[in-house]
Design an enzyme around this catalytic site. Structure first.
Site, PDB file in Angstrom:
ATOM      1  N   GLU A 146       4.113  -5.559   7.250  1.00 50.11           N
ATOM      2  CA  GLU A 146       3.548  -4.350   7.860  1.00 50.11           C
ATOM      3  C   GLU A 146       4.028  -4.100   9.287  1.00 50.11           C
ATOM      4  O   GLU A 146       4.152  -2.950   9.714  1.00 50.11           O
ATOM      5  CB  GLU A 146       2.013  -4.436   7.861  1.00 50.11           C
ATOM      6  CG  GLU A 146       1.366  -4.260   6.504  1.00 50.11           C
ATOM      7  CD  GLU A 146       1.201  -5.556   5.730  1.00 50.11           C
ATOM      8  OE1 GLU A 146       0.430  -5.574   4.772  1.00 50.11           O
ATOM      9  OE2 GLU A 146       1.864  -6.560   6.097  1.00 50.11           O
ATOM     10  N   GLY A 172      -0.166  -5.209   1.065  1.00 44.47           N
ATOM     11  CA  GLY A 172      -1.440  -5.180   0.362  1.00 44.47           C
ATOM     12  C   GLY A 172      -1.408  -5.908  -0.959  1.00 44.47           C
ATOM     13  O   GLY A 172      -2.441  -6.419  -1.424  1.00 44.47           O
ATOM     14  N   GLU A 196      -1.995  -9.437  -0.064  1.00 44.11           N
ATOM     15  CA  GLU A 196      -3.385  -9.559   0.382  1.00 44.11           C
ATOM     16  C   GLU A 196      -4.338  -9.584  -0.811  1.00 44.11           C
ATOM     17  O   GLU A 196      -5.350 -10.291  -0.792  1.00 44.11           O
ATOM     18  CB  GLU A 196      -3.727  -8.412   1.328  1.00 44.11           C
ATOM     19  CG  GLU A 196      -3.024  -8.551   2.683  1.00 44.11           C
ATOM     20  CD  GLU A 196      -3.294  -7.381   3.600  1.00 44.11           C
ATOM     21  OE1 GLU A 196      -3.948  -7.580   4.631  1.00 44.11           O
ATOM     22  OE2 GLU A 196      -2.853  -6.262   3.282  1.00 44.11           O
ATOM     23  N   ALA A 237       0.844  -1.195   0.000  1.00 44.48           N
ATOM     24  CA  ALA A 237       0.000   0.000   0.000  1.00 44.48           C
ATOM     25  C   ALA A 237       0.881   1.247   0.000  1.00 44.48           C
ATOM     26  O   ALA A 237       2.035   1.213   0.423  1.00 44.48           O
ATOM     27  CB  ALA A 237      -0.899  -0.004   1.232  1.00 44.48           C
TER      28      ALA A 237
END
Length: 729
Positions: A152, A127, A130, A81
């Site tokens: 993260e 992300g 994910e 992200a």
């Protein structure tokens, strides 16, 4: 659904920026993510909206779309992200909504009844992974460059795009916790072995073929957790085999993190609670804990330094403006000991030719063997090949002749910390190298301006302070001498970036920045010992600060004899310059242990600790007799504050004296250089987060109780008067 589909997903997706789509004769839609203004794809502004309102909805509504392949137009897939967007989040509601929207679109794809495959072209982190986990099938190109993981936690966050819920349902709770709490990154084969991905491919074409074959064979795909009767591999949070994990995990986590990283606890909570409920409820639980992470002080500290400031450095914040980029082609390295050999390895690894020079050929050859040993280990782990090993070793030329330096455009001296030896190296090198070449010293303590006196061209003389072990430590401290020019700095900066290290730029002074501030941590630990603080209390306080090692153990690693040598050399230098000689409390302790008890540190098996043959160690019992603990011991918080405030205050002095040139360099240098507690975001960020007024007040208290060395730096008093904080903006 009607027979005449009302939505043409391909046309709709092709109208989006950064996405393109095509449909084959069998109705399989391939969506390529390729953000035009970025080297790598990230989940950021516009990405979620595109997924939510366009890609997911149009694919689901398109009767002609029988399956979906998500892939990338770049060598990497999606690297995570865009962390910058978190800087604007001020409330828990904002953080919750940020991840909720993306998760709802991914969930739509999961339960669409149509097969969705992630065709992973390269690295997929955070992300990006994910996104792949929300697909029914995952294939990755098998490349040593490809990394898959959820890192993260390294920024004080947790996976907020469904990772804490899908990963344990895919590979089991224990394996999922290990990956997330360590931020571990896996290569494709290892990822396949644990079930993180389903298959590997040899090329993009092979991957897309496999993806289409799988879609043909699974027209009504479902995620395992959406099937009736699904059970989490290894059991849910209440399973007898899993209950012990959650019983022990908090204690084990605290043993390592000492409560400094709330994200780790939040990940445990996410997985424990989420694996007792259905996936949709679990995703909502995750969003709530994600919001808690985003708003934590630790996350704000780490994002500010390890994301924002680190990116500024990598973009050349400390590099002279207007200077043309240079490419170093050949590097001469003087001294083939551990430092020289390490520099040779990282330089050759970056594709640069290396001349490795020592006084004896056997030593030079041994320095080259260091690279071979690292590569053999990499080959055994399938991270390299014999062919790549040969290519790298062929770039390193061992020698004893200064004639071989003739066509080097950079020479790095990495010999013993002795001015006379270093001066001789400078003279012999400059007699051979081109007028355009630059000369660097890998000294960690000796002022560059003084070393440059042996040079005929001090404007092309600079310091390049590497950290040991060179192949693992990410930082290089670039030191400007009084006469070093910007052209030399630019070339040195470009070389450091070329070899994959992070450069910080500092001005010349005794100990520069990193050695000077690092020294305060270990010397304060020794000062405590001399005052009668129990050595075990000192070490426990050191671990609780979040430092990688406690002060006495760390001094053993660095070497007591080296610290004594540096201290004595500094005293001689100051006396020669007519300056007052300040003898630290640690000096007498070093002298006693080294000269009276022959305890030089870990290198000779005895320092503050005893080092056993089996690898274990324990504090030397005789310390208790040499420095008897007082009956009344200080609080742990006092000890922690002393260890942290002494480092932060010294950093502030360095900033005030313009030794360190930027806040970013100070913070990154402290974390990457000597491991200053990362959750504080660096030494100057520690002051910011504490608050200047509070930091100054506590410094005065410590100074009154333990000595003037704790008196707040002058710049702190000036900044407090103006209401300022440390910032490069």
């Amino acid at each position: 659904m009607t027979n005449n589909h009302t939505v043409d997903s391909v046309t709709t997706i092709n109208e989006l920026e950064n996405f393109s789509a095509q449909r084959d004769a069998d109705g399989i839609v391939t969506v390529i993510i390729d953000q035009a203004n970025r080297k790598m794809n990230v989940i950021g502004d516009g990405f979620t909206e595109a997924f939510l309102s366009t890609i997911a909805d149009s694919f689901i509504s398109d009767d002609a779309a029988k399956g979906l392949i998500l892939t990338s137009g770049k060598e990497t897939f999606v690297v995570g992200a865009d962390i910058d967007q978190l800087a604007h989040i001020e409330t828990a509601e904002q953080a919750f909504e940020l991840v909720k929207n993306l998760k709802s679109s991914l969930r739509k794809l999961e339960i669409s009844g149509k097969p969705v495959v992630a065709a992973i072209t390269g690295t997929a982190l955070g992300g990006g992974l994910e996104l792949a986990l929300a697909c029914h099938y995952r294939i990755a190109i098998d490349s040593p460059k490809t990394k898959l993981g959820l890192p993260e936690v390294k920024l004080g966050l947790l996976p907020g795009g469904g990772g804490t819920q899908r990963l344990p349902r895919l590979i089991g709770i224990e394996s999922a916790l290990m990956l997330m709490n360590q931020g571990k990154e896996l290569h494709p084969i290892a990822a396949k072995d644990i079930g993180l991905i389903d298959a590997t491919a040899s090329s993009r074409a092979d991957m897309l073929k496999q993806a289409k074959d799988w879609i043909h064979g699974n027209p009504n795909a479902q995620q395992p957790w959406d099937k009736k009767g699904f059970k989490i591999p290894g059991g849910d949070s209440n399973h007898p085999n899993v209950v012990p994990i959650f019983s022990v995990a908090p204690a084990m986590t605290n043993q390592k993190s000492h409560g400094n990283y709330p994200a780790i606890t939040h990940i445990l909570s996410c997985v424990f609670e989420g694996c007792l409920v259905d996936i949709d409820t679990g995703l909502e639980i995750e969003s709530r804990y994600f919001a808690a992470c985003v708003l934590s002080t630790e996350s704000k500290n780490m994002i500010n330094t390890l994301w924002t400031q680190l990116n500024s450095i990598k973009k050349g914040q400390s590099r002279p403006h207007g200077m043309e980029r240079s490419a170093t082609k050949k590097v001469g390295i003087l001294g083939a000991g551990m430092m020289g050999a390490g520099i040779a390895y990282v330089t050759a690894k970056a594709g640069i030719q290396v001349v490795l020079l020592d006084t004896e050929m056997a030593n030079a050859e041994k320095g080259k063997v260091y690279s071979a040993t690292i590569l053999d280990k990499a080959i055994s782990r399938q991270h390299s090949t014999e062919e790549k090993k040969k290519e790298l070793l062929d770039r390193i030329k061992p020698t004893v002749s200064y004639d071989d330096l003739a066509d080097c455009d950079l020479v790095i001296e990495a010999v013993f910390e002795n001015r006379e030896i270093k001066a001789k190296c400078t003279e012999q090198s400059e007699a051979m190298i081109a007028n355009t070449a630059i000369y660097a010293s890998n000294t960690s303590t000796l002022p560059i301006t003084g070393l440059a006196k042996a040079s005929k061209r001090p404007n092309q003389f600079i310091g390049l302070h590497f950290f040991s072990p060179v192949d693992k430590m990410p930082l290089v401290e670039i030191i400007m001498g009084e006469q070093t020019d910007n052209a030399t700095l630019a070339k040195a900066f470009d070389y450091v970036m070329h070899i994959g290290k992070t450069p910080i730029v500092v001005n010349d002074s005794r100990g520069f920045y990193t050695s000077r501030v690092f020294g305060t941590y270990v010397t304060e630990g020794m000062a405590m010992l001399g005052e009668g603080v129990h050595p075990r209390s000192i070490e426990v306080a050191g671990m609780r600060t979040g430092m990688p090692m406690p002060p006495l153990a760390l001094q053993d690693e660095v070497s007591l004899s080296l610290a004594l040598h540096v201290s004595e050399q500094q005293q001689l230098d100051l006396a020669a310059e007519g300056k007052p000689v300040e003898v630290r409390p640690s000096y007498e302790i070093l002298k006693t242990l080294v000269k009276e008890h022959n305890r030089e540190g870990k290198k000779n098996g005895k320092g503050f600790y005893e080092y056993l043959d089996n690898g274990d160690k324990h504090l030397w019992p005789e310390l208790m007799n040499l420095y008897p603990p007082k009956s009344e011991q200080p609080s742990q918080q006092d000890l922690i504050d002393r260890l942290m405030f002494i480092q932060a205050n010294e950093s502030a002095k360095c900033y005030g004296e313009k030794v360190v040139r930027s806040v970013a360099d100070a913070n990154i240098g402290s974390i990457f250089g000597w491991g200053f507690a990362p959750h504080h975001g660096g030494t100057l960020q520690f002051i910011n987060a504490t608050g200047l007024e509070a930091f100054i007040a506590r410094s005065h208290e410590l100074a009154a109780q333990y000595g003037e060395r704790f008196a707040p730096a002058q710049i702190l008093l000036e900044m407090a008067d103006k209401g300022e904080l440390f910032s490069d903006d």
